[in-house]
Motif scaffolding. Structure first.
Motif, PDB file in Angstrom:
ATOM      1  N   LEU A   1      48.848  50.145  42.274  1.00 36.30           N
ATOM      2  CA  LEU A   1      48.873  49.666  43.658  1.00 36.30           C
ATOM      3  C   LEU A   1      48.193  50.672  44.584  1.00 36.30           C
ATOM      4  CD1 LEU A   1      52.479  48.175  43.765  1.00 36.30           C
ATOM      5  CD2 LEU A   1      50.314  46.913  43.768  1.00 36.30           C
ATOM      6  N   GLU A   2      48.324  51.947  44.287  1.00 35.82           N
ATOM      7  CA  GLU A   2      47.646  52.979  45.082  1.00 35.82           C
ATOM      8  C   GLU A   2      46.129  52.872  44.921  1.00 35.82           C
ATOM      9  OE1 GLU A   2      47.536  55.458  48.014  1.00 35.82           O
ATOM     10  OE2 GLU A   2      49.477  54.831  47.206  1.00 35.82           O
ATOM     11  N   LYS A   3      45.679  52.606  43.698  1.00 37.15           N
ATOM     12  CA  LYS A   3      44.241  52.397  43.472  1.00 37.15           C
ATOM     13  C   LYS A   3      43.758  51.193  44.278  1.00 37.15           C
ATOM     14  CE  LYS A   3      43.678  54.411  38.880  1.00 37.15           C
ATOM     15  NZ  LYS A   3      43.214  54.164  37.501  1.00 37.15           N
ATOM     16  N   SER A   4      44.562  50.153  44.297  1.00 36.51           N
ATOM     17  CA  SER A   4      44.209  48.965  45.065  1.00 36.51           C
ATOM     18  C   SER A   4      44.098  49.302  46.549  1.00 36.51           C
ATOM     19  CB  SER A   4      45.247  47.856  44.845  1.00 36.51           C
ATOM     20  OG  SER A   4      44.919  46.707  45.582  1.00 36.51           O
ATOM     21  N   LEU A   5      45.038  50.093  47.037  1.00 34.55           N
ATOM     22  CA  LEU A   5      45.036  50.473  48.454  1.00 34.55           C
ATOM     23  C   LEU A   5      43.876  51.395  48.805  1.00 34.55           C
ATOM     24  CD1 LEU A   5      48.864  50.951  48.951  1.00 34.55           C
ATOM     25  CD2 LEU A   5      47.421  49.212  50.030  1.00 34.55           C
ATOM     26  N   ASN A   6      43.329  52.090  47.825  1.00 38.15           N
ATOM     27  CA  ASN A   6      42.181  52.977  48.072  1.00 38.15           C
ATOM     28  C   ASN A   6      40.874  52.200  48.235  1.00 38.15           C
ATOM     29  OD1 ASN A   6      43.677  55.335  48.067  1.00 38.15           O
ATOM     30  ND2 ASN A   6      43.437  55.640  45.865  1.00 38.15           N
ATOM     31  N   HIS A   7      40.921  50.911  48.015  1.00 37.84           N
ATOM     32  CA  HIS A   7      39.739  50.040  48.185  1.00 37.84           C
ATOM     33  C   HIS A   7      40.112  48.877  49.107  1.00 37.84           C
ATOM     34  CE1 HIS A   7      38.786  52.312  44.581  1.00 37.84           C
ATOM     35  NE2 HIS A   7      37.520  52.090  44.881  1.00 37.84           N
ATOM     36  N   PRO A   8      40.351  49.156  50.381  1.00 31.20           N
ATOM     37  CA  PRO A   8      40.863  48.128  51.307  1.00 31.20           C
ATOM     38  C   PRO A   8      39.795  47.149  51.797  1.00 31.20           C
ATOM     39  CG  PRO A   8      40.558  50.178  52.483  1.00 31.20           C
ATOM     40  CD  PRO A   8      40.203  50.446  51.046  1.00 31.20           C
ATOM     41  N   ILE A   9      39.315  46.315  50.916  1.00 30.71           N
ATOM     42  CA  ILE A   9      38.293  45.333  51.276  1.00 30.71           C
ATOM     43  C   ILE A   9      38.959  44.094  51.886  1.00 30.71           C
ATOM     44  CG2 ILE A   9      36.351  43.959  50.450  1.00 30.71           C
ATOM     45  CD1 ILE A   9      35.919  47.000  50.153  1.00 30.71           C
ATOM     46  N   SER A  10      39.964  43.580  51.205  1.00 26.68           N
ATOM     47  CA  SER A  10      40.664  42.380  51.654  1.00 26.68           C
ATOM     48  C   SER A  10      41.983  42.771  52.313  1.00 26.68           C
ATOM     49  CB  SER A  10      40.944  41.457  50.463  1.00 26.68           C
ATOM     50  OG  SER A  10      41.885  40.460  50.816  1.00 26.68           O
ATOM     51  N   GLY A  11      42.156  42.356  53.552  1.00 26.30           N
ATOM     52  CA  GLY A  11      43.391  42.655  54.265  1.00 26.30           C
ATOM     53  C   GLY A  11      44.611  42.047  53.601  1.00 26.30           C
ATOM     54  N   ILE A  12      44.446  40.872  53.014  1.00 29.85           N
ATOM     55  CA  ILE A  12      45.572  40.202  52.354  1.00 29.85           C
ATOM     56  C   ILE A  12      46.059  41.026  51.165  1.00 29.85           C
ATOM     57  CG2 ILE A  12      46.203  38.171  50.982  1.00 29.85           C
ATOM     58  CD1 ILE A  12      44.349  36.554  52.877  1.00 29.85           C
ATOM     59  N   PHE A  13      45.111  41.532  50.354  1.00 28.87           N
ATOM     60  CA  PHE A  13      45.518  42.327  49.197  1.00 28.87           C
ATOM     61  C   PHE A  13      46.051  43.689  49.612  1.00 28.87           C
ATOM     62  CE2 PHE A  13      43.423  39.059  46.823  1.00 28.87           C
ATOM     63  CZ  PHE A  13      44.184  38.997  45.661  1.00 28.87           C
ATOM     64  N   THR A  14      45.577  44.216  50.729  1.00 30.95           N
ATOM     65  CA  THR A  14      46.129  45.467  51.242  1.00 30.95           C
ATOM     66  C   THR A  14      47.586  45.252  51.655  1.00 30.95           C
ATOM     67  OG1 THR A  14      43.950  46.205  51.996  1.00 30.95           O
ATOM     68  CG2 THR A  14      45.859  47.261  53.012  1.00 30.95           C
ATOM     69  N   GLN A  15      47.859  44.151  52.335  1.00 30.83           N
ATOM     70  CA  GLN A  15      49.235  43.834  52.732  1.00 30.83           C
ATOM     71  C   GLN A  15      50.128  43.633  51.516  1.00 30.83           C
ATOM     72  OE1 GLN A  15      48.761  40.384  55.189  1.00 30.83           O
ATOM     73  NE2 GLN A  15      47.940  41.522  56.920  1.00 30.83           N
ATOM     74  N   LYS A  16      49.645  42.888  50.539  1.00 30.17           N
ATOM     75  CA  LYS A  16      50.442  42.635  49.340  1.00 30.17           C
ATOM     76  C   LYS A  16      50.739  43.938  48.599  1.00 30.17           C
ATOM     77  CE  LYS A  16      48.798  37.960  48.329  1.00 30.17           C
ATOM     78  NZ  LYS A  16      48.130  37.109  47.322  1.00 30.17           N
ATOM     79  N   ALA A  17      49.722  44.790  48.467  1.00 31.07           N
ATOM     80  CA  ALA A  17      49.905  46.053  47.750  1.00 31.07           C
ATOM     81  C   ALA A  17      50.907  46.941  48.474  1.00 31.07           C
ATOM     82  CB  ALA A  17      48.568  46.770  47.574  1.00 31.07           C
ATOM     83  N   ASN A  18      50.834  46.992  49.785  1.00 30.28           N
ATOM     84  CA  ASN A  18      51.799  47.786  50.550  1.00 30.28           C
ATOM     85  C   ASN A  18      53.220  47.250  50.372  1.00 30.28           C
ATOM     86  OD1 ASN A  18      50.540  50.023  51.886  1.00 30.28           O
ATOM     87  ND2 ASN A  18      49.428  48.547  53.149  1.00 30.28           N
ATOM     88  N   PHE A  19      53.367  45.943  50.437  1.00 29.23           N
ATOM     89  CA  PHE A  19      54.692  45.338  50.272  1.00 29.23           C
ATOM     90  C   PHE A  19      55.284  45.683  48.908  1.00 29.23           C
ATOM     91  CE2 PHE A  19      57.384  41.957  48.633  1.00 29.23           C
ATOM     92  CZ  PHE A  19      58.373  41.908  49.612  1.00 29.23           C
ATOM     93  N   TRP A  20      54.508  45.452  47.834  1.00 30.36           N
ATOM     94  CA  TRP A  20      55.024  45.668  46.490  1.00 30.36           C
ATOM     95  C   TRP A  20      55.187  47.151  46.174  1.00 30.36           C
ATOM     96  CZ3 TRP A  20      57.766  42.163  44.400  1.00 30.36           C
ATOM     97  CH2 TRP A  20      57.535  40.832  44.723  1.00 30.36           C
TER      98      TRP A  20
END
Length: 166
Positions: A134-153
């Protein structure tokens, strides 16, 4: 066969087009621009038809045999997305991490695939592995929706580990 495939594409008949490109790519003749283009279009057309496993095979072959060809970047992006859509998240992550050329589209794929793999670990109760992805996902904040989901989880995983401060 290659030109027939182009005609089929122009007329919107992608199933016939992909067959023509596959046949053209299999033919043994002098290496011209036709063979790499046939491989590329076979992969791209399979991708358009949502045959992601077949798309990955042809796009990998194209990128391996013709690394400096004209459609290298697009093939690279399509391959990343094809691997994502096959739910083979580990291969998709490895592919994107090892890719020499990174584009916004490929980084967006990476954001999604690391999120999905992180969720697999979360569902398996492997919260530390989940947090890493999830941290790797957050390091590539292209899509706001996936950034929100990654932060939540990420918050949920930390909460389940009783790491309330984090």
């Amino acid at each position: 066969a290659y030109y027939l495939g182009l005609c089929y594409l122009k007329n919107g008949n992608k199933p016939y087009a992909v067959n023509a490109f596959v046949q053209s790519a299999k033919l043994n003749f002098d290496e011209t621009d036709i063979k790499p283009m046939a491989l590329f279009y076979a992969g791209k057309t399979h991708f358009d038809l949502r045959n992601f496993d077949d798309a990955a095979i042809f796009l990998k072959d194209y990128l391996k045999k013709y690394p400096d060809h004209a459609h290298h970047q697009e093939a690279n992006e399509l391959l990343g997305e094809a691997l994502l859509n096959t739910s083979n998240f580990s291969d998709a992550i490895a592919y994107v991490e090892n890719s020499k050329t990174k584009s916004k589209r490929l980084n967006a794929t990476y954001q999604k695939v690391t999120f999905y793999k992180g969720m697999e670990h979360f569902n398996d109760g492997e919260f530390e592995k989940s947090l890493q992805l999830l941290e790797k996902s957050l390091n590539h904040p292209i899509s706001g929706i996936f950034t929100q989901k990654a932060n939540f989880w990420k918050g949920e995983a930390l909460s389940l580990q009783k790491k309330y401060e984090e």
